[in-house]
Write a protein that holds these residues in place. Structure first.
Motif, PDB file in Angstrom:
ATOM      1  N   SER A  11       0.876  -1.185   0.000  1.00  0.00           N
ATOM      2  CA  SER A  11       0.000   0.000   0.000  1.00  0.00           C
ATOM      3  C   SER A  11       0.905   1.224   0.000  1.00  0.00           C
ATOM      4  N   GLY A 107       3.485  -2.878   5.976  1.00  0.00           N
ATOM      5  CA  GLY A 107       2.597  -3.548   6.932  1.00  0.00           C
ATOM      6  C   GLY A 107       3.185  -4.870   7.394  1.00  0.00           C
ATOM      7  N   THR A 110       5.884  -6.640   5.357  1.00  0.00           N
ATOM      8  CA  THR A 110       7.200  -5.989   5.480  1.00  0.00           C
ATOM      9  C   THR A 110       7.842  -6.332   6.822  1.00  0.00           C
TER      10      THR A 110
HETATM   11  P1  AMP Z   1       2.712  -5.419   3.401  1.00  0.00           P
HETATM   12  O1  AMP Z   1       3.855  -4.761   4.076  1.00  0.00           O
HETATM   13  O2  AMP Z   1       1.822  -6.177   4.356  1.00  0.00           O
HETATM   14  O3  AMP Z   1       1.941  -4.505   2.488  1.00  0.00           O
HETATM   15  O4  AMP Z   1       3.359  -6.547   2.481  1.00  0.00           O
HETATM   16  C1  AMP Z   1       4.508  -6.269   1.750  1.00  0.00           C
HETATM   17  C2  AMP Z   1       4.944  -7.487   1.023  1.00  0.00           C
HETATM   18  O5  AMP Z   1       5.272  -8.514   1.947  1.00  0.00           O
HETATM   19  C3  AMP Z   1       3.888  -8.079   0.113  1.00  0.00           C
HETATM   20  O6  AMP Z   1       4.517  -8.392  -1.117  1.00  0.00           O
HETATM   21  C4  AMP Z   1       3.497  -9.365   0.839  1.00  0.00           C
HETATM   22  O7  AMP Z   1       3.077 -10.339  -0.104  1.00  0.00           O
HETATM   23  C5  AMP Z   1       4.796  -9.758   1.454  1.00  0.00           C
HETATM   24  N1  AMP Z   1       4.814 -10.783   2.502  1.00  0.00           N
HETATM   25  C6  AMP Z   1       5.872 -11.560   2.755  1.00  0.00           C
HETATM   26  N2  AMP Z   1       5.639 -12.412   3.764  1.00  0.00           N
HETATM   27  C7  AMP Z   1       4.391 -12.180   4.171  1.00  0.00           C
HETATM   28  C8  AMP Z   1       3.578 -12.736   5.182  1.00  0.00           C
HETATM   29  N3  AMP Z   1       3.990 -13.759   5.952  1.00  0.00           N
HETATM   30  N4  AMP Z   1       2.353 -12.210   5.371  1.00  0.00           N
HETATM   31  C9  AMP Z   1       1.923 -11.207   4.593  1.00  0.00           C
HETATM   32  N5  AMP Z   1       2.648 -10.652   3.598  1.00  0.00           N
HETATM   33  C10 AMP Z   1       3.860 -11.140   3.379  1.00  0.00           C
END
Ligand code: AMP
Length: 192
Positions: A11, A107, A110
């Protein structure tokens, strides 16, 4: 060519400073002659870093699980896009190709990726620098909590120091590049 692995939000976040920092990191990767490896998406800060790195002439490698191709919008213009089966394959490939890691605002995905490579480092699975870019104070509460974890005796000061924290993208990338040059991974090293 050294490779920087960037972890960041799928995001854009609410503060325009997050996108600005992501753009700055992507541009610096190109200017400093790095290659980028990241999660392969076009969504959020991930897409902004990748586009800025491509615009600055950097090769960009994306690694994305098939199931996330739609949700995170697999980027169509990367130098290499690897579509893998599982999240574990994604994270292993990203980590193996990297010479250094940096997390930008994001999030739980990350957070998980950052903590994983940080714990792998302290366990000796790799010897690559791990950085955290604290943009507009986003990570202040996390950094305070980590300080509390040290004070409470759950995180050692040596472990704590393994995380390179910075607020200026250029300065933090310079520090990571310097450390990556000091301790190249052995040829036969493999993650877990
Ligand atoms: P976010 O920071 O939640 O927006 O996710 C950033 C990236 O981390 C996205 O490409 C997710 O697919 C990836 N990611 C890696 N491991 C995980 C996990 N265990 N749970 C959720 N997202 C993950």
């Amino acid at each position: 060519m050294p490779t920087l692995c960037v972890y960041c939000g799928s995001s854009p976040g609410t503060d325009p400073a997050f996108a600005e920092a992501a753009r700055a990191v992507g541009s610096l990767i190109g200017q400093q002659g790095w290659q980028l490896v990241y999660g392969g998406g076009r969504a959020g800060l991930m897409g902004i870093v990748a586009d800025a790195a491509l615009a600055a002439g950097a090769p960009v490698v994306g690694v994305i699980p098939q199931t996330l191709m739609v949700r995170e919008l697999g980027h169509p213009r990367l130098t290499e896009l690897h579509v893998v089966e599982t999240m574990h394959q994604r994270k292993t490939m990203m980590a193996e190709r990297a010479d250094a890691f940096v997390a930008l605002p994001g999030g739980i995905g990350t957070f998980e990726e950052l903590f994983e490579v940080w714990t792998w480092r302290q366990l000796g699975y790799h010897d690559k620098p791990v950085g955290l870019l604290n943009v507009a104070g986003y990570y202040d509460p996390l950094l305070a909590f980590l300080g509390n974890s040290v004070d409470s005796g759950f995180v050692g000061t040596a472990q704590h120091r393994l995380l390179q924290v910075g607020t200026d993208p250029a300065e933090l990338l310079r520090r990571l590049a310097h450390q990556a040059g000091q301790s190249p991974a052995p040829d036969d090293y493999r993650l877990i």
